[in-house]
Design a protein around this motif. Structure first.
Motif: not given
Ligand code: FAD
Ligand code: 2HG
Ligand code: ZN
Length: 464
Positions: A188-213
């Protein structure tokens, strides 16, 4: 051609090395670090980010990604004249909202509050929320795996991510930007960049979970008999509300006193040494949660865990209660800044932590405590201020290290964390080296060496 000239050729006036234009971006939120950089760049597309990274590599430079610059650990502050400060604020489009799958695809520079507005306009909800949401950006939230005020119900920032687009240190693109709830196809490679504080790459976009308002919020402020009572109340509130507790925040009387002293117009609705801000929410028929809230408050009063409680009767009253909690960092700033801590322990051990910590600090008295935080997540901001009238800078220079050692040692002894939600940045690299599991640290170094062998991404941060 120098690195700033090469980037200027690429970006025009979206590259600057003018000291006055850079100044506001070079100091961190807490005023702990004054940065130095070769230049500051504002890419508008992922392709531009990739081109900047490649240009940087060709010139032997390194990169410091920056979002809203609200981070607490100096992670977005550059520290050398070969470093390029890459600010993502102009990479800020909401690319797509999927009503059926309830997802949003958004770029890193979208301000968190703007993301809230964009999805709420579509009757959807993105639950990540924190006091800095008017300035912090999605990329910064994901890079720090931020926590905030609704983790209890919805999880940390990283838990809301389905896919990521990341520019890697060699300028290539990792694209896992798929709105898939299920995808077990290897690491699950995306996990590497979550919390990496920019030390492994630059996050440019994300797909996020939404919920009913949520259609209903029930918010209450309780004066409780102690932090142990507050912790007892949490499972009661979760059971009595059908597990609709979204936020469960603790605020000490001392933090409330600081607020009343330093921020005009904000006064606690109830007296007392210990308070809980409790919020239930859900997408339910109107009035659905009010009986549960009243029932649980009655039980809290009957058990003696709570002395008194007020319920917000309107949106304005709800906002007023939240303003009390969210303005504590501002009150600490105005009081002369605090020595901040962001510890976590298992929720059941919070009372033992709070019982033991003052003993650990006794030899360092006189001092003032400001304790508050997300106890529904086992996370306390156990902050320490200079005594009234003393110089905060001198106090910090004299006692800061010993105070943080005591607060962090206790968390570590109790199986907790010295950094629950704010990350490491440059402030806590020594703490990570001290408290981190040796095998975990070795693996982190191996990952860093594999993904960023030339050490171009956010040098000096996280692993030091
Ligand atoms: P920045 O400060 O700009 O950067 C933070 C780190 O992420 C840096 O290391 C930077 O290099 C890296 N980074 C930024 N963007 C990217 C990117 N696109 N790709 C890769 N790396 C990147 N935090 C909490 O967790 N919970 C809270 O409740 C909370 N409350 C706060 C309240 C106030 C008043 C303030 C001032 C701060 C608070 N914070 C809180 C801290 C801060 O807001 C969060 O850490 C936030 O996630 C940082 O986002 P940012 O966009 O400002 O990131
Ligand atoms: C909060 O919970 C933030 O308000 C900031 O994480 C904490 O300023 C602090 O110590
Ligand atoms: Zn917090």
């Amino acid at each position: 051609m120098s690195l700033p000239d090469a980037l200027g050729a690429l970006l025009g006036d979206r590259c600057t090395s003018d000291p006055s234009a850079m100044a506001g971006y070079l100091e961190d939120e807490r005023g702990l670090y004054q940065g130095v950089a070769a230049c500051l760049v504002f890419p508008e597309t992922t392709d531009e980010v990739a081109a900047i990274v490649k240009t940087c590599a060709e010139h032997g430079g390194s990169l410091v990604p920056q979002g809203g610059n609200t981070g607490y650990c100096g992670g977005a502050t550059p520290s050398g004249d070969t470093q390029v400060l890459l600010n993502l604020s102009r990479l800020n489009r909401v690319r797509a909202i999927d009503q059926v799958g309830m997802t949003v695809t958004a770029e890193a520079g979208v301000v968190l509050a703007n993301l809230h507005d964009a999805v709420e306009a579509e009757d959807l909800f993105f639950p990540l929320s924190m006091g800095s949401e008017g300035s912090c950006q999605l990329g910064g939230n994901l890079a720090t795996n931020a926590g905030g005020l609704a983790v209890l119900k919805y999880g940390m920032a990283g838990e809301l991510v389905l896919g990521l687009e990341v520019v890697l240190p060699d300028g290539s693109l990792l694209n896992t930007l798929k709105p898939l709830r299920k995808d077990n196809t290897g690491y699950h490679l995306k996990q590497l960049f979550l919390g990496a504080e920019g030390t492994l790459g630059i996050i440019t976009a994300a797909v996020l979970k939404l919920f009913p308002r949520p259609t209903e919020f029930q918010t209450a402020w309780l004066s409780v008999s102690g932090i142990d009572a507050a912790c007892q109340l949490l499972p009661l509130a979760r059971r009595a509300s059908g597990d609709c507790v979204t936020s469960f925040e603790y605020v000490s009387g001392k933090s409330m006193a600081l607020l009343a002293q330093h921020v005009d117009g904000l006064k606690p609705p109830l007296a007392g040494d210990h308070h809980v801000l409790l919020e239930l929410s859900g997408a339910l028929p109107p009035g659905g949660l009010r009986p549960q809230l009243e029932d649980l408050l009655e039980q809290a009063l009957d058990t003696g865990w709570a002395y008194d409680a007020v319920i917000a009767e309107s949106l304005d009253q709800r906002r007023a209660l939240w303003a009390l909690r969210e303005n504590i960092p501002e009150a600490e700033k105005r009081a002369g800044r605090s020595i901040k801590h962001d510890v976590s322990v298992p929720i059941a051990d919070i009372p033992a932590y709070c019982e033991a910590a003052p003993h650990r600090l006794a030899a360092l008295e006189p001092l003032r405590l400001s304790i508050y935080g997300h106890i529904g997540d086992g996370n306390l901001h156990y902050n320490v201020l200079a005594p009234e009238g003393a110089d905060p800078a001198a106090f910090k220079a004299d006692k800061g290290e010993a105070i943080s050692r005591a607060v962090h040692d206790l968390a570590a002894e109790m199986g907790g964390s010295f950094s629950a939600e704010h990350g490491i940045g440059q402030l806590k690299t020594a703490e990570l080296a001290r408290y981190g599991d040796p095998a975990a640290l070795e693996l982190m170094r191996a990952l860093k060496a594999a993904i960023d062998p030339a050490g171009r991404m956010n040098p000096g941060k996280l692993l030091g």
